[in-house]
Design an enzyme around this catalytic site. Sequence first.
Site, PDB file in Angstrom:
ATOM      1  N   VAL A  14       0.746  -1.007  -0.158  1.00 25.45           N
ATOM      2  CA  VAL A  14       0.009   0.007  -0.040  1.00 25.45           C
ATOM      3  C   VAL A  14       1.018   1.378  -0.183  1.00 25.45           C
ATOM      4  O   VAL A  14       0.682   2.445  -0.440  1.00 25.45           O
ATOM      5  CB  VAL A  14      -1.210   0.484   1.094  1.00 25.45           C
ATOM      6  CG1 VAL A  14      -1.429   1.449   1.017  1.00 25.45           C
ATOM      7  CG2 VAL A  14      -1.728  -1.241   1.440  1.00 25.45           C
ATOM      8  N   ASP A  15       1.820   0.894   0.374  1.00 18.35           N
ATOM      9  CA  ASP A  15       2.847   2.730   1.271  1.00 18.35           C
ATOM     10  C   ASP A  15       3.866   2.988  -0.262  1.00 18.35           C
ATOM     11  O   ASP A  15       4.081   4.522  -0.719  1.00 18.35           O
ATOM     12  CB  ASP A  15       4.000   2.140   2.012  1.00 18.35           C
ATOM     13  CG  ASP A  15       2.965   1.649   3.502  1.00 18.35           C
ATOM     14  OD1 ASP A  15       2.116   1.653   3.276  1.00 18.35           O
ATOM     15  OD2 ASP A  15       4.121   0.640   3.551  1.00 18.35           O
ATOM     16  N   ASP A  89      -4.658  -6.908  -8.940  1.00 19.38           N
ATOM     17  CA  ASP A  89      -3.939  -6.079  -7.819  1.00 19.38           C
ATOM     18  C   ASP A  89      -3.801  -6.631  -6.781  1.00 19.38           C
ATOM     19  O   ASP A  89      -4.914  -7.588  -6.165  1.00 19.38           O
ATOM     20  CB  ASP A  89      -5.322  -5.230  -7.363  1.00 19.38           C
ATOM     21  CG  ASP A  89      -5.210  -4.108  -6.462  1.00 19.38           C
ATOM     22  OD1 ASP A  89      -3.805  -4.123  -6.181  1.00 19.38           O
ATOM     23  OD2 ASP A  89      -5.549  -3.164  -6.759  1.00 19.38           O
ATOM     24  N   SER A 519      -5.232 -42.478  17.778  1.00 15.09           N
ATOM     25  CA  SER A 519      -5.152 -41.444  16.780  1.00 15.09           C
ATOM     26  C   SER A 519      -6.451 -40.516  16.459  1.00 15.09           C
ATOM     27  O   SER A 519      -7.134 -39.959  16.437  1.00 15.09           O
ATOM     28  CB  SER A 519      -5.829 -43.024  15.897  1.00 15.09           C
ATOM     29  OG  SER A 519      -6.475 -43.385  16.846  1.00 15.09           O
TER      30      SER A 519
END
Lengths: 609, 300
Positions: A14-15, A89, A519
Site C-alpha cells: 500500500v505504501d 491487484d 489417533s
Amino acid sequence: MAAALLRFITCGSVDDGKSTLLGRLLYDAGMLADDQLEALRRDSTKRGGAALDFALVTDGLDAEREQGITIDVAWRYFHTARRSFIVGDCPGHEQYTRNMATGASQVDLAVVLVDARKGLLPQTRRHTYICALLGIRRIILAVNKMDLVGLDADVYASIVEPYRAMAATMGIESVDALPVVAPEGDNVGLRSTRMPWYQGPSLVELLESMDAEVAPPQHFRLPVQWVNRPDQHFRGYAGTVCGGRVAVGEEVLVQPGGQHARVERIVGSSFDLAEAFSGQAVTLCLDRELDISRGDVIAAAAQPAPVADQFGCHLVWFGDAPLLPNRSYLLRLGTATVNARITAIKHKVDVNTQAPLAARRLELNEVGYCNIDLDRPLAFESYADNRELGGFILVDRQSNATVACGMLDFALQRANNIHWQHTDVDKSTRALAKGQQPLCLWFTGLSGAGKSTIANLVERKLAAQGFHTYLLDGDNLRHGLNVDLGFTAESRVENVRRVAEVAHLMVDAGLVVLVCVISPFAGERDFARRRFAEGEFVEVFVDTPLADCEERDPKGLYAKARAGRISNFTGIDSPYERPAAPELHLNTEGQRAEQLAEQVLAYLQERLG
Amino acid sequence: MQRLSHLDDLEAEGIQVLREVFACFRRPVMLYSIGKDSTVLLHLLRKACRPAPPPLPLLHVDTTWKFREMIAFRDRVADHGDVRMLVHVNQDGVRQGISPLTHGAAVHTDVMKTQALKQALDQYQFDAAIGGARRDEEKSRAKERIFSFRSAQHRWDPKQQRPELWRTWNTQLRTGESVRVFPLSNWTELDVWEYIRRERIEVVPLYFARERPVVERDGALIMVDDERFVLREGERIEQRRVRFRTLGCYPLTGAIESDASSLDAIIEEMRASRSSERQGRIIDHDGASSMEKKKQEGYF
C-alpha cells in the site's frame, strides 16, 4: 483490437502507491465512467482529501476499506484503442504471499512497484521471488514517487541497476523499468515532460506493445477434462490443449497407461477442425475404444510426458493449520485428482532473502522445497516447461480448503528404481489358508478411554474361537518401531501412518488385526481407512468422557499433564477430533468392559460369519 | 506460432469452466436470466458439449415482473428443444402480492429473486449453479472467484473463499454445500457485445433502440410494459427512442435514450459511453456496499 489479451499483475505494498497507480491507470485509459468518477469524488472528500484519491477506485470489499489495506487479489478490466487488459491487484504484505502466488499463477507479466525514497526493500525481493517462483519471466519495474526525490535520474539509476542484477539471478529474463509519479500520472498514460532524462515509453505504451506470453510448451498435451458420451454413437475426450498441436490422423499416447491410438476427429467450439493448438478447448475422438477417463493425458506419441509418483517440488503453504509431513492430502494436477503426502521438507525458503532454512513444518504463507509422494503415477511436466502439467494444488481432506500450491520440479529417481515386486501368493490365498476373512479393528479414543482393555477382551474371545489375530497397541509400539517419535502433531501423524502400514501388512497376511491408538486426528484415521479394501476397516470409537478418563487415569498421565509436566496431551492441550461416522460407537458410560467387548463381537459375528 | 485472439481466449476459458462443472458435480444447473450475459452463457454451454446437447437444465427465476419481450424470448429458447427450461416463481411472494411498485425494490428483489432462488436450489438439490456474472460489473465482484462457495444456508463468506491458481479448481464439496460458477468472470460488457456480434447470437430486442412508452420516475426512464404500472400524480407516458443496457424487472430497470438500433451502433455507443452498466439498476444504489451485503444473503 487485434493484439492478444494481456493479463498481468501489480505487486507492491500500500505504501508504494500501488492502488493509486492502478486507479490512475484506469483513469488515464478513460475507463472510469461518469458515475464512478462522481462516487470517487464523493469518497475522496469523505476521506478528507481535496484531490482525487485514485486508490479508492480499486479497493473493493467493506472489510478492507475499513482496515485500509487490500487483502485479496482484485481483478480489473480495461482497454485502450490498441489492446484489452486484465490486471490483478495483488496485496504485498508478507502475510499475503498466498494472494500474490494466486495472482501470479494467472499471468505472464508483473508490474513491480518501488517507492523511490526507500529503494529496494526486502519486500521488493520477495515480490520478485514469488513472481519468479510462479513462472513469470517478464517484469516491468515502476519506480514511483519520483517527485519526492526531486525527479532525480541518479536516484532512479541507483534502484534500477541493482534490481536488474537481482532479477537476473532469479531467472527473470526481461526487466523494463520506468520512473513514475502515480497521482499526477507522469509516465502512466502519457510520457512525462518533467523527467527529460527518461526517453522511454509510458506504462500504457509499454503494456500495449508487450509480448508477455511465454512461448507455449512444444509437445502436444491434452489433459482429459471430461468424457463426452451422450449415446453409443459418440465418445469424445474434451479438454484444453496445454502444449504443442495435434492434427487428425496423428498418433497419440494415452498416459499414464501408455495405450496408442490415432486421432480420428477434432471437434472444435464451432465446427470440426483439422488441427488444434495450445489454448484451444476441443474434443478429440480416437480411432479405437480405450478406457480413458478424466485425469489421463493424451500426448504426442513421439514425445510422451514423463510419468512418476514421487517428485521434488516447491510448495507455498496457504493453510491456517501447518503442513504436516506424511499427512495425506488431495492433490490436483491438471485434471487429475490423487492422494498425496509430503514425505520430507528439504528446507523452507526465507521469502525475503531466499536463504534455505531447516524446517519440520510449513506455516501459512511459507515457501518450502519438499518431496511429495502420490498414491498412483501421473503424467506430468516440470513447472518450468509446462504450467498446466507442472502446477498443482493440495486440498485438505477434512475441510476441503485449498491449503497449498506446488510447482513440480523433477521426478525423484527413487520412483524409477523401486518397483513393486509381484508375489504369487496373495491376500486371498493366505486368508483361505487360515479359513477367515482378514480385517482391521481400529480402536480410537482418549488416553484411558478403555481401548486396550476392550480390545484385549475381544482378542481373547476371537482367539478362543480359532481366529488368527494380532493386537497392535500404540503404547507398546512406541517402545520399538516408533521409539523415535514424540507427541507433537507431526509425530502423531507419522505414528499413526506407521501403525496403519503395519496393520495393512498384517491384514495382507490374512490376520484379524486389532489396533489401539489414540489417533486423535480425523485426517490420519481417514488415511488408515484408505489403506484397506472396502469393508476391511472397522473404526471403533471408544467414547469415554474426558472427566471419566481423567478420574481413572490408569497411568497417572492426566495428573502429569494437568501439572504441566508433559505437554501435547490429547484432551488437555492437544485436540481429539471425534469420529463423524465410525462403524461402531461404544458409549462407555455405565457399561463394563465385558459388555462393550460383547458389542464388538456381536458386530463381528455378522461380518465374519 | 498460432495464438488465440482476445475473444477466442475468453471463449476457451469459459468452455473449460463449463466442462469442469460437467465433470465434477452431480446436479449442476445454469441460471438463465434471459439477458445478454445469460444468452452468451447458453451459447458457450452448447459449444462446450458439442456435438451432444447440454447435459444440464436451465433455471429461470421468474419474478413475474419481467418485460413481456423477455418472457417471449425465454419461451422461444425453451422451444428450441435441446435444453430443459425450469421456471420457478416464489408462490409465497405471489400470495402476499409482493410487487416492486408497492413494496419497493429491496423487498421485491429479496422475496421474488433471492428467496425464490434459494427455494429452487433447495427444491432441486442443485450442487452447482452457473451464472453469467462478470467481475467488471461492480467493485465487490472484482474479488469473486470463478468457483464461488456457498454454505448449506447459501451464504457467501468472503473470508472462506478458496484461492484459485492457474485453471486448477478445487471443486470438493461437503453435503449441503454448493458452488456458484461464473464462466464469464473475465469478460467485460464490451467483450460480451463484440462476441454477440461475432457469433451472430440473437438477443432480446429490448437492447436495441426503438420508440417505447416510458415514464420519468425518480430520475430514471421506466417503460410501461403492462397495465399493472400505475401512474403517479403528474406523471405521463411519452413515446421516446430508448434501449436497455441491462434487463431485469421492468419497473426497476431504467432505459437510456439512444439511437443504437444495431449491434454495430451499440458497440460504438458503448466505446463512447461515460456511465457504468449497472447504473440503470435501482437495486444497487442502497448504500456503498449494498451488492456485497446482497451477495452474503444469497443474491446471485
